[in-house]
Design an enzyme around this catalytic site. Structure first.
Site, PDB file in Angstrom:
ATOM      1  NE  ARG A 114      -4.066  -1.687  -0.093  1.00 56.67           N
ATOM      2  CZ  ARG A 114      -5.186  -1.689   0.613  1.00 56.67           C
ATOM      3  NH1 ARG A 114      -5.426  -0.761   1.495  1.00 56.67           N
ATOM      4  NH2 ARG A 114      -6.070  -2.627   0.418  1.00 56.67           N
TER       5      ARG A 114
ATOM      6  NE  ARG B 215      -7.399   5.472   2.193  1.00 53.61           N
ATOM      7  CZ  ARG B 215      -8.272   4.638   2.755  1.00 53.61           C
ATOM      8  NH1 ARG B 215      -9.505   5.034   2.957  1.00 53.61           N
ATOM      9  NH2 ARG B 215      -7.910   3.445   3.127  1.00 53.61           N
TER      10      ARG B 215
ATOM     11  NE  ARG C  99      -9.704   7.133  -3.783  1.00 51.90           N
ATOM     12  CZ  ARG C  99     -10.993   7.396  -3.710  1.00 51.90           C
ATOM     13  NH1 ARG C  99     -11.586   8.106  -4.638  1.00 51.90           N
ATOM     14  NH2 ARG C  99     -11.709   6.958  -2.708  1.00 51.90           N
TER      15      ARG C  99
ATOM     16  CG  ASP D  16      -8.716  -3.431  -4.623  1.00 50.88           C
ATOM     17  OD1 ASP D  16      -8.232  -2.762  -3.696  1.00 50.88           O
ATOM     18  OD2 ASP D  16      -9.430  -4.431  -4.435  1.00 50.88           O
TER      19      ASP D  16
ATOM     20  CE1 TYR E 175     -12.998  -7.786   1.405  1.00 52.96           C
ATOM     21  CE2 TYR E 175     -11.147  -8.852   0.347  1.00 52.96           C
ATOM     22  CZ  TYR E 175     -11.643  -7.981   1.291  1.00 52.96           C
ATOM     23  OH  TYR E 175     -10.787  -7.307   2.111  1.00 52.96           O
TER      24      TYR E 175
HETATM   25  O1  CP3 Z   1       0.140   0.612  -3.259  1.00 52.06           O
HETATM   26  C1  CP3 Z   1      -0.302  -0.548  -3.399  1.00 52.06           C
HETATM   27  O2  CP3 Z   1      -0.096  -1.464  -2.562  1.00 52.06           O
HETATM   28  C2  CP3 Z   1      -1.005  -0.909  -4.694  1.00 52.06           C
HETATM   29  C3  CP3 Z   1      -2.423  -0.794  -4.690  1.00 52.06           C
HETATM   30  C4  CP3 Z   1      -3.339  -1.786  -3.961  1.00 52.06           C
HETATM   31  C5  CP3 Z   1      -4.658  -1.429  -3.596  1.00 52.06           C
HETATM   32  N1  CP3 Z   1      -5.281  -2.540  -3.108  1.00 52.06           N
HETATM   33  C6  CP3 Z   1      -5.259  -0.091  -3.770  1.00 52.06           C
HETATM   34  C7  CP3 Z   1      -6.309   0.307  -2.813  1.00 52.06           C
HETATM   35  C8  CP3 Z   1      -3.162  -3.138  -3.618  1.00 52.06           C
HETATM   36  C9  CP3 Z   1      -1.926  -4.022  -3.762  1.00 52.06           C
HETATM   37  C10 CP3 Z   1      -4.406  -3.595  -3.085  1.00 52.06           C
HETATM   38  C11 CP3 Z   1      -4.635  -4.991  -2.652  1.00 52.06           C
HETATM   39  C12 CP3 Z   1      -5.807  -5.298  -1.821  1.00 52.06           C
HETATM   40  N2  CP3 Z   1      -7.089  -4.830  -1.931  1.00 52.06           N
HETATM   41  C13 CP3 Z   1      -5.809  -6.251  -0.767  1.00 52.06           C
HETATM   42  C14 CP3 Z   1      -4.614  -7.049  -0.339  1.00 52.06           C
HETATM   43  C15 CP3 Z   1      -3.694  -6.230   0.513  1.00 52.06           C
HETATM   44  C16 CP3 Z   1      -4.159  -6.038   1.936  1.00 52.06           C
HETATM   45  O3  CP3 Z   1      -4.242  -4.866   2.362  1.00 52.06           O
HETATM   46  O4  CP3 Z   1      -4.393  -7.021   2.640  1.00 52.06           O
HETATM   47  C17 CP3 Z   1      -7.111  -6.301  -0.233  1.00 52.06           C
HETATM   48  C18 CP3 Z   1      -7.569  -7.160   0.935  1.00 52.06           C
HETATM   49  C19 CP3 Z   1      -7.922  -5.399  -0.982  1.00 52.06           C
HETATM   50  C20 CP3 Z   1      -9.364  -5.107  -0.812  1.00 52.06           C
HETATM   51  C21 CP3 Z   1      -9.514  -3.684  -0.374  1.00 52.06           C
HETATM   52  N3  CP3 Z   1      -9.505  -2.608  -1.245  1.00 52.06           N
HETATM   53  C22 CP3 Z   1      -9.597  -3.165   0.943  1.00 52.06           C
HETATM   54  C23 CP3 Z   1      -9.638  -3.985   2.217  1.00 52.06           C
HETATM   55  C24 CP3 Z   1      -9.609  -1.761   0.842  1.00 52.06           C
HETATM   56  C25 CP3 Z   1      -9.528  -0.751   1.979  1.00 52.06           C
HETATM   57  C26 CP3 Z   1     -10.768  -0.031   2.332  1.00 52.06           C
HETATM   58  C27 CP3 Z   1     -10.403   1.279   3.015  1.00 52.06           C
HETATM   59  O5  CP3 Z   1     -10.990   2.289   2.640  1.00 52.06           O
HETATM   60  O6  CP3 Z   1      -9.515   1.304   3.889  1.00 52.06           O
HETATM   61  C28 CP3 Z   1      -9.574  -1.437  -0.533  1.00 52.06           C
HETATM   62  C29 CP3 Z   1      -9.528  -0.085  -1.112  1.00 52.06           C
HETATM   63  C30 CP3 Z   1      -8.195   0.338  -1.610  1.00 52.06           C
HETATM   64  N4  CP3 Z   1      -7.463  -0.382  -2.498  1.00 52.06           N
HETATM   65  C31 CP3 Z   1      -7.525   1.555  -1.318  1.00 52.06           C
HETATM   66  C32 CP3 Z   1      -6.345   1.558  -2.075  1.00 52.06           C
HETATM   67  C33 CP3 Z   1      -5.315   2.655  -2.170  1.00 52.06           C
HETATM   68  C34 CP3 Z   1      -7.984   2.656  -0.345  1.00 52.06           C
HETATM   69  C35 CP3 Z   1      -9.189   3.388  -0.758  1.00 52.06           C
HETATM   70  C36 CP3 Z   1      -9.020   4.510  -1.739  1.00 52.06           C
HETATM   71  O7  CP3 Z   1      -7.961   5.150  -1.890  1.00 52.06           O
HETATM   72  O8  CP3 Z   1     -10.028   4.778  -2.386  1.00 52.06           O
END
Ligand code: CP3
Length: 352
Positions: A31, A35, A44, A80, A155
């Site tokens: 990540r 944010r 965003r 994602d 999911y």
């Molecule tokens: O920088 C990076 O790592 C690359 C981008 C990335 C995202 N998601 C972007 C994202 C990666 C590698 C992921 C993988 C992902 N997505 C996982 C595996 C990694 C982990 O954290 O365990 C999982 C479980 C997801 C599913 C998911 N998507 C979740 C649990 C969330 C978070 C919800 C929140 O708001 O906290 C997301 C949203 C997400 N994916 C965000 C980002 C940057 C944050 C929301 C946003 O910016 O809109």
């Protein structure tokens, strides 16, 4: 190593994945695009997460931000784990501060049958285009990624983030036939999507099976490990590093090392020296700084990082990372400081 248009590729990360001893320890953060960075938050305001993925020039910009600002040794594609699930015909939204939400979760055999395999170039052309552009523009290796089959299934079956995975575990136990069918379909997707990412220019693949640590060891061995093993066996022919990561996986690390993954991600609960005993000598390790400790005072951060570095570099094949993703309120200056600590560290110079 030459990667075409760009200047010299920094291949520290790839060399450590391939079990070489490196004079400097490579570092990147799960990540790392997100944010905590004000410039990301500004983007965003204009685009949703999915829209960023659909605009290659924005996706490339966001993917490159942490490389330029933090000096990390690898980039991870901005996307994602749910993006290919949408391409399988199961629509999702990312709900702010919640995560992926699916209105029509999988309940029946017909729901599993309806999931379709897809050609990544046809169904996700913008993702493939972003990878090709990044390959040209980056001076560090690009990590492509996929969700792990258990985590994707959780999911798809729960319909939203879950604490206990009740529906998922119930399907696994009560409908092993249906569970196996779903696992196989997800494995086919993950293999094809991983291969497409490497063909487009990804230099390594990480499979995020974030929530697989919620399983009992026998459940993992019976219902998930065979399909994960098939995935890594088939991806191995690509010849790129294959990272397998989940949280709370201490009891599973030995099994992880038997799947064919070449790098094992470790969270902060297990010291790296213990993780090394569990995985053996044949795989590299990645981890495992607790992301919550990025809020600690500097001297505490330094002490924890140096302990991790000393344990990680006891043997060749070590990549510094967090034990899970960067939290959205993390101070970017602290992340940069941590990169500097890692890069200044001389392996073999363990502090007392
Ligand atoms: O920088 C990076 O790592 C690359 C981008 C990335 C995202 N998601 C972007 C994202 C990666 C590698 C992921 C993988 C992902 N997505 C996982 C595996 C990694 C982990 O954290 O365990 C999982 C479980 C997801 C599913 C998911 N998507 C979740 C649990 C969330 C978070 C919800 C929140 O708001 O906290 C997301 C949203 C997400 N994916 C965000 C980002 C940057 C944050 C929301 C946003 O910016 O809109």
């Amino acid at each position: 190593m030459s990667n075409g248009a760009t200047a010299l590729l920094n291949d520290l990360f790839l060399r450590a994945c391939n079990m070489e001893t490196t004079a400097t320890v490579p570092v990147w953060f799960m990540r790392q695009a997100g944010r905590y960075d004000a410039d990301y938050r500004a983007i965003r305001q204009k685009y949703t997460l999915v829209e960023i993925c659909e605009h290659p020039e924005v996706c490339v910009e966001v993917t490159k931000m942490p490389v330029d600002k933090l000096g990390v040794d690898a980039a991870i594609l901005f996307s994602d784990i749910m993006v290919p699930v949408g391409a399988m015909g199961l629509p999702f939204v990312i709900k702010e501060h919640v995560g992926p939400v699916i209105d029509t979760p999988i309940k029946s055999e017909a729901d599993v049958d309806r999931l379709r395999l897809f050609d990544a170039e046809e169904s996700l052309p913008h993702v493939m285009q972003s990878i090709r552009m990044l390959k040209r523009e980056l001076s560090v290796p690009l990590i492509g990624f996929m969700g792990g089959p258990f985590t994707l299934a959780s999911y798809m079956i729960e319909g939203s983030p879950s604490r206990d995975y009740l529906n998922t575990k119930t399907m696994m136990a009560a409908r092993p036939d249906l569970w196996a069918k779903l696992m196989d379909k997800l494995a086919d997707m993950v293999i094809a999507y991983g291969k497409a990412q490497v063909a487009a220019g990804a230099a390594a693949l990480q499979m995020f099976d974030s929530w697989v640590g919620s399983l009992a060891v026998p459940q993992f061995r019976q219902s998930v490990k065979p399909v994960v093993t098939r995935i890594f066996q088939e991806l191995r022919e690509l010849g790129v590093p294959l990272i397998y990561f989940g949280v709370n996986t201490g009891e599973l690390l030995g099994d992880f090392a038997e799947t064919g993954a070449t790098v094992i991600g470790v969270d902060w609960r297990v010291p790296l020296s213990v993780a090394r005993q569990r995985v053996g000598q044949a795989v590299a390790l990645q981890g495992n700084f607790d992301p919550a400790m990025l809020y600690a005072p500097n001297d505490v951060i330094e002490r924890i990082a140096l302990d991790i570095l000393a344990e990680g570099t006891e043997q060749p094949g070590y990549i510094f990372n967090l034990g899970h993703g960067v939290k959205p309120t993390t101070d970017i200056g602290v992340l940069k400081h941590l990169v500097d600590i890692v890069h200044a560290y001389k392996p073999g110079s363990a502090h007392s």
